[in-house]
Design a protein around this motif. Structure first.
Motif, PDB file in Angstrom:
ATOM      1  N   SER A 196       0.983   6.762  -6.669  1.00 25.82           N
ATOM      2  CA  SER A 196      -0.160   7.643  -6.927  1.00 25.82           C
ATOM      3  C   SER A 196       0.231   9.107  -6.718  1.00 25.82           C
ATOM      4  N   TYR A 197       0.966   9.377  -5.622  1.00 25.94           N
ATOM      5  CA  TYR A 197       1.397  10.751  -5.363  1.00 25.94           C
ATOM      6  C   TYR A 197       2.332  11.254  -6.467  1.00 25.94           C
ATOM      7  N   LEU A 233       0.836  -1.209   0.000  1.00 23.00           N
ATOM      8  CA  LEU A 233       0.000   0.000   0.000  1.00 23.00           C
ATOM      9  C   LEU A 233       0.867   1.253   0.000  1.00 23.00           C
ATOM     10  N   ALA A 276      -7.495  -0.627   4.055  1.00 21.37           N
ATOM     11  CA  ALA A 276      -7.276  -2.006   3.604  1.00 21.37           C
ATOM     12  C   ALA A 276      -6.520  -2.806   4.657  1.00 21.37           C
ATOM     13  N   VAL A 295       0.602   4.109  -2.728  1.00 28.93           N
ATOM     14  CA  VAL A 295       0.351   5.520  -2.394  1.00 28.93           C
ATOM     15  C   VAL A 295       1.453   6.384  -2.999  1.00 28.93           C
ATOM     16  N   SER A 335      -5.145  14.352  -1.436  1.00 28.01           N
ATOM     17  CA  SER A 335      -4.052  13.420  -1.165  1.00 28.01           C
ATOM     18  C   SER A 335      -4.188  12.796   0.216  1.00 28.01           C
ATOM     19  N   PHE A 336      -4.588  13.615   1.197  1.00 31.12           N
ATOM     20  CA  PHE A 336      -4.781  13.087   2.548  1.00 31.12           C
ATOM     21  C   PHE A 336      -5.820  11.961   2.522  1.00 31.12           C
ATOM     22  N   ALA A 390      -6.706  10.183   0.018  1.00 27.02           N
ATOM     23  CA  ALA A 390      -6.219   9.031  -0.741  1.00 27.02           C
ATOM     24  C   ALA A 390      -5.472   8.086   0.191  1.00 27.02           C
ATOM     25  N   ALA A 391      -4.603   8.662   1.027  1.00 27.75           N
ATOM     26  CA  ALA A 391      -3.822   7.829   1.947  1.00 27.75           C
ATOM     27  C   ALA A 391      -4.734   7.144   2.953  1.00 27.75           C
ATOM     28  N   MET A 416      -6.597   4.235   1.450  1.00 33.50           N
ATOM     29  CA  MET A 416      -5.831   3.000   1.242  1.00 33.50           C
ATOM     30  C   MET A 416      -5.525   2.334   2.574  1.00 33.50           C
ATOM     31  N   VAL A 429      -8.908  -0.002  -3.455  1.00 35.30           N
ATOM     32  CA  VAL A 429      -7.554   0.564  -3.369  1.00 35.30           C
ATOM     33  C   VAL A 429      -7.239   1.352  -4.645  1.00 35.30           C
ATOM     34  N   SER A 472      -6.779   6.015  -5.243  1.00 34.05           N
ATOM     35  CA  SER A 472      -5.766   6.844  -5.900  1.00 34.05           C
ATOM     36  C   SER A 472      -6.448   7.959  -6.680  1.00 34.05           C
ATOM     37  N   VAL A 473      -6.059   9.200  -6.399  1.00 33.32           N
ATOM     38  CA  VAL A 473      -6.776  10.336  -6.995  1.00 33.32           C
ATOM     39  C   VAL A 473      -6.762  10.296  -8.532  1.00 33.32           C
TER      40      VAL A 473
END
Lengths: 336, 651
Positions: free
Chosen positions: A104-105, A97, B345, A101, B335-336, B338-339, B342, B388, B392-393
């Protein structure tokens, strides 16, 4: 068995050469996102396969113990071993994960970089159920309004300012970039860059009422000189009607219900933006926000019975006498 | 029902004084409701009410499922004309709304209110009249929305009903009012049930059942109930503001007058994201019991699973924005979320890995409920992993509002909640009815369900990648979505067939005589101690618990606690953490007032769709009903002297 099923479905999906498959990208936004999608897709597919394999293994082990008549394994030593397995699984999940992430960033950063230094602004107002497109320009004489067909120059970074005065819509150009919602009372924008010349499909992706299904937007990316030529044509007012029939058609348009909502620059209509601007109607490839091709037959059918094509649309039923109707069609057909 | 309490209860008959048969006879006489229709309407038994919840929710599932079948006919090919856009919009809105608000949440509530008091070893749920009230309110809300649908005023702005489309200007007529008021009905019912469950779990557990000995389903119910308490107020506010905008012309969602349409989205998703976990966590609890029962060992990693449930609940309140990435919120904010999206999970992964460890180290008995664990793994894990991807944006901006998301939510809810619920039905059906479901038919039903779900939702994944947007009533052939849609539809009908088989199985089994033993699966929980189906008072004697798997350590349930009265309805209240006996508490009698209160509530809420005066004038009869409902019985307190006198007389 399931792998076979997946393969079959992927092949079926892949076979359809379809202009709106989002993984067929024509711009950097969609390209980055498409790459990220495949990273996620492969990683998650592997994870799913491993989890199912673990389940198969666990079921086999548990079942063999019952076949052999053995008791469940519950010694401190076995519990420690199981704990180690669970901890490994959790640790791997955290690692995967974190990696996802990070990926993705990283892509998000690239996309933000692409939004800088735009060289052209186009204002798009989403309406139930069509798109008003306004090409902004420093010189007000060069501004003009069109509908449902967006032209851009290949390689140019274009900022689309998105507005709505009715309900929430969302602009989606699958091969170019991700979506941006269009929200009444809020100024949103989307930056696009198209790298491949061609015609690309777009549409509304936020449920917006009866004809949400047919709120299409056509994007045409042209080489810069072609695009400039298109701009020059669009800035012109509508051509003067040439023949008698077209002249009568213009009168029908101006004195009938059409001019209440539609605008044709140069014809003497007022300025109404309630319905699409028809100044260069025939330069567009489709009518009714992509619901039908722009042919004389379809246009005639649309004028007489818009609800047959798009039930619930705001355009009223228009019944002229046959002569007026033919003249109106002839006039509209002349709007190149 | 005497309206004067005894001055003291020193000389009263108690459970320890009777032989088993006589005890059962006396408890039955004390606890049973009045006979006939009146008794049925007055019933406050958590098992009756729970079964009504489940049957009603199942009926909603079948009807909303039928709508799904119709949707799949309409979408099976391009340019289909079965439904016009007006009807299609009502149909897909009804499918989503009914499945989320009237099937899924009430179904898990019904299961919780049936099982929790049995699992914690008490006689009845806390606040049983409130429980009866919640059912009648839920029933009215459900009947109202279906009647409206058949009268062509079904909601048509989606189950999320974003204003302005659902607002006064663009959602003309009464359709969105029906939607908003139906939410009010389910909010009232769900909040009531959540409070009852929290109190039942914290105060009515059998002595010895400390917090860390609670069955996992009870933990899941506790966590879920707290989630309901914290998330429902958000949608209460959202739907109330919508009704105010529509009914009396406020402008909360009207940007032209300083309102904000985004207000709805934040309030709605702040509720609706946790709602998915409100449905999912109880299903995780049920699945844990299936795994434990058929692995023949206590669930591995019990504390980890409990913490994962709590972690899931906490995290689920911090990721609602992932439904709104495309709305143009600040990118740092996205972004916050998004994290955090995930991260969720991880607790889910912990639960899944603990189950795997339990199965691998267990002595596996392969019965039908276990098949549904496989269904969970096959379908839900895809749902979770597609989640998941959507967290992701950049990916979400491409896939949101396409069939990829439709596939995701179906994998999650059908795989993660419906599959364990069906497994739980096979497991607890004998407890509820005294009859076993047919396991061979169960295998056929399972095979149809898993293959249908996999292919149908898998087809939707590919449609989403091919760019098919959601909530379209049809599509032109030029899009080339025909083949995938046809496959999706065919597989979707297989799921429909699977539910038909389940219905046949249930009806067929109910024809058989009652012959299931108390514990047909040799399971570990207290609910298997009592007969199948349980007597109205649940347990003749309150069990005492000294482990997490009481029936495996003491199969006959010989450890009991005595001292409860048998001539009056009484339950044992224990301390919150250690479950030490604390006090005896009287239980209210069956009553018609909850039903009357629910009828008044229904009239007020439905009247308010048409005029705000309904709230004003409706408050009066409602207040009167509440006074009647809560009117205290006359109690003559005994003086200390009288009690001493009585004690002397006894000795």
């Amino acid at each position: 068995m399931r792998l076979v099923a997946i393969t079959v479905l992927l092949v079926l999906g892949g076979c359809s050469r379809n202009p709106s498959v989002l993984l067929d990208h024509a711009g950097p936004h969609a390209a980055w996102t498409g790459w990220l999608f495949w990273v996620f897709f492969v990683v998650t597919a592997v994870v799913w396969t491993v989890v199912l394999a673990m389940l198969g293994l666990a079921l086999t082990r548990g079942h063999s113990r019952s076949r052999l008549g053995l008791p469940p394994e519950m010694t401190p030593a076995s519990d420690r071993r199981l704990g180690a397995w669970v901890a490994t699984g959790v640790a791997l999940s955290v690692l995967i994960l974190t990696g996802l992430v990070g990926a993705s960033y990283a892509v998000d950063r690239e996309l933000i970089g692409l939004d800088r230094n735009t060289s052209r602004s186009i204002e798009i107002t989403a309406r139930q159920w069509w798109w008003e497109i306004r090409y902004l320009d420093g010189d007000p004489n060069n501004q003009f309004t069109t509908a449902n067909e967006l032209h851009v120059a290949v390689g140019e970074r274009v900022k689309l300012s998105l507005k709505s005065n009715d309900v929430i819509h969302s602009l989606w150009l699958p091969n170019i970039a991700g979506k941006r919602d269009i929200i009444p009372g809020q100024e949103n924008s989307l930056v696009i860059r198209v790298d491949r010349a061609g015609t690309w499909n777009g549409r509304c992706s936020e449920f917006c009422g009866y004809q949400h299904a047919f709120m299409g937007l056509t994007l045409i990316a042209q080489p810069p000189d072609e695009f400039q030529a298109w701009l020059a044509t669009q800035r012109q007012p509508a051509p003067e009607p040439a023949g008698e029939e077209e002249k009568r058609g213009m009168q029908v348009f101006l004195t009938g219900p059409c001019a209440m909502c539609h605008n044709i620059r140069g014809s003497g209509t007022g300025y109404s933006s309630y319905a699409p601007d028809l100044t260069h109607l025939k330069s567009r490839s489709s009518i009714a926000a992509g619901a039908a091709p722009n042919t004389k037959g379809h246009l005639g059918g649309w004028i007489i019975d818009p609800h047959g094509l798009k039930p619930g649309v705001h355009m009223p039923v228009n019944l002229q006498n046959a002569g007026d109707f033919q003249a109106l069609l002839a006039y509209l057909e002349s709007l190149r | 029902m005497s309206d004067v309490e005894r001055v003291h209860d020193l000389d009263v008959p108690r459970d320890a004084s009777f032989a088993p048969l006589e005890l059962a006879r006396r408890l039955q006489a004390t606890w049973q409701p009045p006979p006939g229709l009146m008794g049925w309407l007055c019933s406050i038994d958590h098992k009756s009410i729970g079964k009504r919840y489940m049957v009603t929710a199942f009926a909603h599932l079948l009807m909303a499922g039928l709508l799904a079948m119709v949707i799949r006919v309409q979408l099976a090919g391009s340019d289909m004309q079965l439904l016009d856009p007006d009807l299609y919009n009502q149909v897909f809105t009804m499918h989503g709304t009914v499945m989320m608000f009237l099937f899924a949440v009430p179904m898990v509530e019904g299961v919780m209110m049936y099982l929790v008091p049995l699992m914690v070893g008490t006689r009845i749920i806390a606040f049983p009249r409130l429980n009866a009230f919640s059912y009648w309110v839920y029933l009215s809300g459900g009947v109202m929305i279906w009647v409206a649908f058949f009268l062509n005023v079904g909601p048509d702005a989606g189950w999320f009903s974003y204003p302005p489309l659902a607002g006064p200007e663009y959602g003309a007529g009464k359709r969105s009012d029906i939607y908003a008021q139906m939410i009010t009905f389910t909010e009232v019912a769900a909040l009531a049930v959540a409070i009852e469950l929290i109190v039942t779990i914290l105060k009515l557990r059998a002595p010895g059942m400390t917090l860390m000995r609670m069955p996992l389903f009870v933990w899941a119910s506790l966590v879920t109930s707290f989630m309901i308490v914290f998330s429902m107020p958000s949608v209460v506010i959202a739907s109330t503001l919508l009704i105010l905008d529509r009914l009396i012309g406020t402008h909360f969602y009207n940007p032209a007058e300083g309102g904000d349409v985004m207000l709805w989205q934040h309030l709605f998703w702040y509720f609706a994201h946790p709602e998915v976990y409100i449905i999912f966590l109880p299903a995780v609890g049920l699945a844990s019991h299936i795994v434990e029962t058929f692995s023949r060992r206590p669930t591995f990693g019990y504390p980890a699973i409990v913490l994962a449930l709590i972690g899931n609940a906490l995290l689920s309140f911090g990721l609602w924005v992932h439904h709104m990435y495309a709305t143009g919120l600040p990118r740092l904010g996205n972004s916050f979320f998004a994290a955090s999206s995930m991260t969720i999970a991880i607790p889910t992964g912990i639960v899944v890995f603990c189950w795997l460890a339990t199965i691998a180290s267990g002595r596996l008995v392969f019965r039908t409920p276990m098949l549904w664990i496989i269904a969970f793994f096959v379908l839900f894990v895809i749902g979770g992993l597609s989640g998941v991807m959507l967290a992701s944006v950049p990916i979400d901006l491409q896939l949101t509002d396409t069939y990829f998301v439709t596939a995701h939510i179906h994998f999650v809810l059908v795989g993660g909640a419906v599959a364990p619920l069906i497994g739980a039905l096979y497991l607890w059906f004998p407890k509820m009815t005294g009859r076993m479901l047919d396991e061979r038919l169960g295998i056929v039903q399972w095979a149809l369900f898993v293959s249908g779900g996999f292919v149908s939702f898998g087809g939707m994944v590919l449609l989403g990648i091919s760019g098919m947007t959601r909530r379209v009533y049809t599509y032109p052939p030029s899009m080339q979505w025909d083949t995938l849609n046809l496959i999706t539809s065919l597989a979707g009908w297989a799921i429909g067939l699977s539910f038909l088989l389940l219905l046949v199985n249930i009806l067929w089994s109910l024809r058989a005589p009652v012959r299931a033993p108390a514990n047909p699966w040799t399971a570990s929980g207290l609910e298997w101690l009592t007969t199948s189906p349980p007597p109205i008072y649940n347990f003749p004697l309150i069990p005492h618990v000294s482990s997490r798997t009481p029936l495996w350590d003491d199969p006959s349930g010989s450890e009991v606690v005595t001292g409860l009265r048998v001539d009056q309805r009484e339950i044992l209240v224990t301390t919150t953490a250690e479950a030490e006996p604390d006090m005896r508490d009287p239980v209210p009698d069956p009553s018609l007032w909850p039903l009357i209160a629910a009828i008044v509530t229904t009239i007020v809420l439905m009247g308010s769709i048409f005029t705000p005066q309904a709230i004003v004038w409706g408050a009066l009869p409602f207040a009167a009903v509440l006074v009647a409902w809560l009117y205290p019985r006359k109690v003559l307190a005994a003086t200390p002297a009288e009690i001493d006198q009585a004690k002397e007389a006894r000795s």
